[in-house]
Design a protein around this motif. Structure first.
Motif, mmCIF file in Angstrom:
data_model
loop_
_atom_site.group_PDB
_atom_site.id
_atom_site.type_symbol
_atom_site.label_atom_id
_atom_site.label_comp_id
_atom_site.label_asym_id
_atom_site.label_seq_id
_atom_site.Cartn_x
_atom_site.Cartn_y
_atom_site.Cartn_z
ATOM 1 N N UNK A 1 0.908 -1.293 0.007
ATOM 2 C CA UNK A 1 0.010 0.159 -0.217
ATOM 3 C C UNK A 1 1.000 1.257 -0.154
ATOM 4 N N UNK A 2 0.597 2.154 -0.952
ATOM 5 C CA UNK A 2 1.347 3.331 -1.055
ATOM 6 C C UNK A 2 0.669 4.459 0.042
ATOM 7 N N UNK A 3 1.216 4.625 1.065
ATOM 8 C CA UNK A 3 0.602 5.396 2.159
ATOM 9 C C UNK A 3 0.816 4.530 3.476
ATOM 10 N N UNK A 4 -0.058 5.229 4.340
ATOM 11 C CA UNK A 4 0.068 4.615 5.842
ATOM 12 C C UNK A 4 -1.152 4.101 6.265
ATOM 13 N N UNK A 5 -1.153 2.912 6.756
ATOM 14 C CA UNK A 5 -2.391 2.471 7.180
ATOM 15 C C UNK A 5 -2.272 2.344 8.839
ATOM 16 N N UNK A 6 -3.221 2.879 9.356
ATOM 17 C CA UNK A 6 -3.139 2.602 10.993
ATOM 18 C C UNK A 6 -3.848 1.544 11.233
#
Length: 271
Positions: free
Chosen positions: A149-154
């Protein structure tokens, strides 16, 4: 003169890959097969909707739908079935196919409760969407892989995205909702992110056969909150005639199933 019994042997004049050529190769695995209890074996099944559940939350939801009929199974020779229970269990390593309603408006559900390696994904996709099962529409339910995933996943934040085939996008309604008539209002999977494995192979299969296909991915991969979200999504957009409110959100069972479902497959079988 050196002691030939204790002296180290000279280095090999062959490279390791050359030595491997002399080793006996493992026999190839048999191809996966599809077993269906079709009342008309000479004719393929034509479901109006084919749902393929890959994620732990979606498998949990469909396992607890009582009004379903087992009509077949996908057999993978590399998956042992000896440890499976005599009944249907979330802990089984299986890939069963269920019918949710009558043949006039047939909906099929494929519960993939075993890991499918990347090497087998295309073969499995051709079986599930091929000559024996020809669906009008396909819905694939999978989870987001954090590393792709391109980005942050909390970990405590619920996310759900979709990808669609060209045929599905052409069938968009003109109500301005920005989504298809199957999954309205969902954001598209962010650009730069990657989907692979069986889910990607299934969506590509739909694209090649010009089938209206949707891939829905959710995050996190397991937990009570994401189970409730997937259940609500299915009730609101897909399974209108089914009451899913009786399906509980057992934290213990959902967590226990997640640890069983996500076991690593034996990659040595594909080398």
């Amino acid at each position: 003169m050196g002691d030939v019994l204790t002296e180290l042997p000279p280095s090999s004049r062959f490279f390791q890959e050359d030595l491997d050529n002399f080793a006996t190769s493992s026999p190839p695995l048999s191809s996966p097969s599809l077993l269906l209890s079709n009342l008309k074996p000479d004719k393929p099944l034509h479901p109006s909707l084919l749902i393929i559940a890959l994620s732990s939350p979606s498998l949990y939801v469909f396992h607890h739908i009582s009004s379903k009929t087992l009509i077949g199974s996908l057999v993978l020779p590399e998956i042992p079935f000896s440890a499976n229970s005599t009944g249907l269990s979330l802990g089984d390593k299986s890939c069963n196919i269920y019918a949710l309603n009558d043949a006039d408006n047939l909906t099929l559900v494929v519960s993939v409760q075993c890991s499918v390696s990347a090497e087998r994904s295309i073969a499995v996709a051709k079986l599930l969407i091929g000559d024996q099962i020809i669906p009008e529409r396909v819905l694939i339910l999978d989870s987001v892989q954090n590393q792709n995933f391109w980005g942050r996943l909390a970990p405590d934040e619920i996310n759900v995205f979709k990808l669609e085939t060209s045929a599905e996008r052409k069938g968009l309604s003109d109500d301005g909702c920005g989504g298809s008539s199957l999954l309205k209002g969902l954001d598209y999977f962010p650009s730069g992110s990657v989907l692979d494995g069986l889910a990607a192979a299934l969506l590509a299969r739909c694209q090649m056969r010009k089938i209206r296909g949707t891939l829905c991915v959710s995050w996190p991969q397991h937990g009570v909150s994401v189970v409730a979200m997937v259940k609500s999504l299915l009730q609101r957009n897909v399974l209108h005639g089914f009451d899913l409110s009786s399906i509980g959100d057992s934290k213990d069972e959902s967590s226990r199933f997640s640890s069983i479902k996500n076991y690593p497959f034996d990659s040595d079988m594909y080398t």
